[in-house]
Design a protein around this motif. Structure first.
Motif, short mmCIF file in Angstrom:
data_model
loop_
_atom_site.label_atom_id
_atom_site.label_comp_id
_atom_site.label_asym_id
_atom_site.label_seq_id
_atom_site.Cartn_x
_atom_site.Cartn_y
_atom_site.Cartn_z
N THR A 9 46.62 -13.41 70.24
CA THR A 9 45.27 -13.03 69.82
C THR A 9 44.29 -13.65 70.81
N TYR A 10 43.07 -13.20 70.71
CA TYR A 10 41.99 -13.74 71.53
C TYR A 10 41.88 -15.25 71.35
N SER A 11 41.87 -15.69 70.09
CA SER A 11 41.74 -17.13 69.80
C SER A 11 42.91 -17.93 70.35
N ASP A 12 44.11 -17.41 70.19
CA ASP A 12 45.29 -18.10 70.72
C ASP A 12 45.24 -18.19 72.24
N ALA A 13 44.78 -17.12 72.89
CA ALA A 13 44.70 -17.12 74.35
C ALA A 13 43.75 -18.20 74.85
N ILE A 14 42.63 -18.38 74.16
CA ILE A 14 41.68 -19.42 74.54
C ILE A 14 42.35 -20.80 74.44
N THR A 15 43.08 -21.00 73.37
CA THR A 15 43.76 -22.27 73.15
C THR A 15 44.84 -22.50 74.20
N TYR A 16 45.69 -21.50 74.46
CA TYR A 16 46.78 -21.64 75.42
C TYR A 16 46.26 -21.98 76.81
N THR A 40 38.95 -2.91 69.81
CA THR A 40 40.06 -2.33 70.55
C THR A 40 39.57 -1.99 71.95
N GLY A 41 40.45 -2.01 72.90
CA GLY A 41 40.09 -1.67 74.25
C GLY A 41 39.08 -2.63 74.87
N ALA A 42 39.33 -3.92 74.78
CA ALA A 42 38.40 -4.92 75.26
C ALA A 42 38.89 -5.55 76.56
N SER A 43 37.96 -5.69 77.51
CA SER A 43 38.23 -6.41 78.75
C SER A 43 37.21 -7.52 78.87
N ILE A 124 46.26 -9.43 75.90
CA ILE A 124 46.09 -10.00 74.56
C ILE A 124 46.23 -8.87 73.56
N GLU A 125 46.22 -9.22 72.31
CA GLU A 125 46.46 -8.28 71.23
C GLU A 125 45.61 -7.01 71.32
N ILE A 129 42.36 -9.91 79.65
CA ILE A 129 41.46 -10.96 80.13
C ILE A 129 41.71 -11.16 81.62
N GLN A 130 40.61 -11.23 82.36
CA GLN A 130 40.67 -11.59 83.77
C GLN A 130 39.94 -12.92 83.92
N VAL A 131 40.63 -13.96 84.36
CA VAL A 131 40.00 -15.26 84.57
C VAL A 131 39.38 -15.24 85.96
N ILE A 132 38.08 -15.59 86.02
CA ILE A 132 37.36 -15.55 87.29
C ILE A 132 36.81 -16.93 87.65
N ASP A 133 36.49 -17.10 88.92
CA ASP A 133 36.10 -18.42 89.41
C ASP A 133 34.60 -18.68 89.41
N GLU A 134 33.82 -17.86 88.72
CA GLU A 134 32.39 -18.13 88.63
C GLU A 134 31.79 -17.50 87.37
#
Length: 174
Positions: A9-16, A40-43, A124-125, A129-134
């Motif tokens: 889930t979104y919340s779990d991803a933040i924690t991980y 649904t369909g979230a980036s 994620i569910e 998610i794309q992690v970016i450097d800024e």
């Protein structure tokens, strides 16, 4: 035989991923987190903790409106799942808040404007998610953009943001 686990889930991803700044934002805006988890369909284009530190954007002292604006400016919702193979060179993509990102590639990295994707295609569910450097948008701040050293440490991450009427802050920094 392989056993596949469902995406987090979104919340779990933040924690991980130990995305402490996003955790603080969602602690302040719990209705926004719930809305993201139902979408649904979230980036979501998620800055690293280092990017938050460099930008000066502090969720502990920001208003609810600034936090919501940040989320909106880093989210594409129900239009396009921004997996890196789906991003087209030179194509511009619009977020919920109207921020425009232009995708570029240099053979090694994916760029969204000047931001480098340092953790890509985290499924994620309900999206990616794309992690970016800024931090690409600083509500209530000048247009200062923070850039940090690339790190491959961000393996999971969160998704979208939606304007939710009646948001109230809780103490996220205690």
């Amino acid at each position: 035989m392989y056993v596949c686990s469902p995406p987090p889930t979104y919340s779990d991803a933040i924690t991980y991923a130990n995305l402490t700044y996003l955790h603080r934002i969602f602690k302040r805006l719990p209705k926004a987190r719930k809305a993201i988890e139902k979408a649904t369909g979230a980036s979501f284009f998620a800055p690293t903790p280092e990017a938050f530190e460099e930008s000066g954007f502090d969720p502990c002292i920001s208003t609810d409106e600034e936090l919501q604006s940040f989320l909106d400016d880093h989210t594409i919702l129900n239009k396009f799942l921004a997996y890196t193979p789906s991003l087209e060179e030179g194509q511009e993509y619009s977020t919920v808040g109207g921020k425009k990102f232009k995708a570029d590639f240099n053979g090694t990295h994916t760029f969204l404007d000047k931001a480098v994707v340092v953790g890509e295609d985290h499924i994620i569910e309900n999206g990616v998610i794309q992690v970016i450097d800024e931090v690409c948008s600083l509500p209530g701040f000048s247009s200062k953009i923070a850039t940090v050293k690339l790190t491959p440490d961000y393996m999971f991450f969160p998704t979208f943001s939606e304007k939710v009427p009646g948001l109230t802050a809780t103490n996220a920094c205690s």
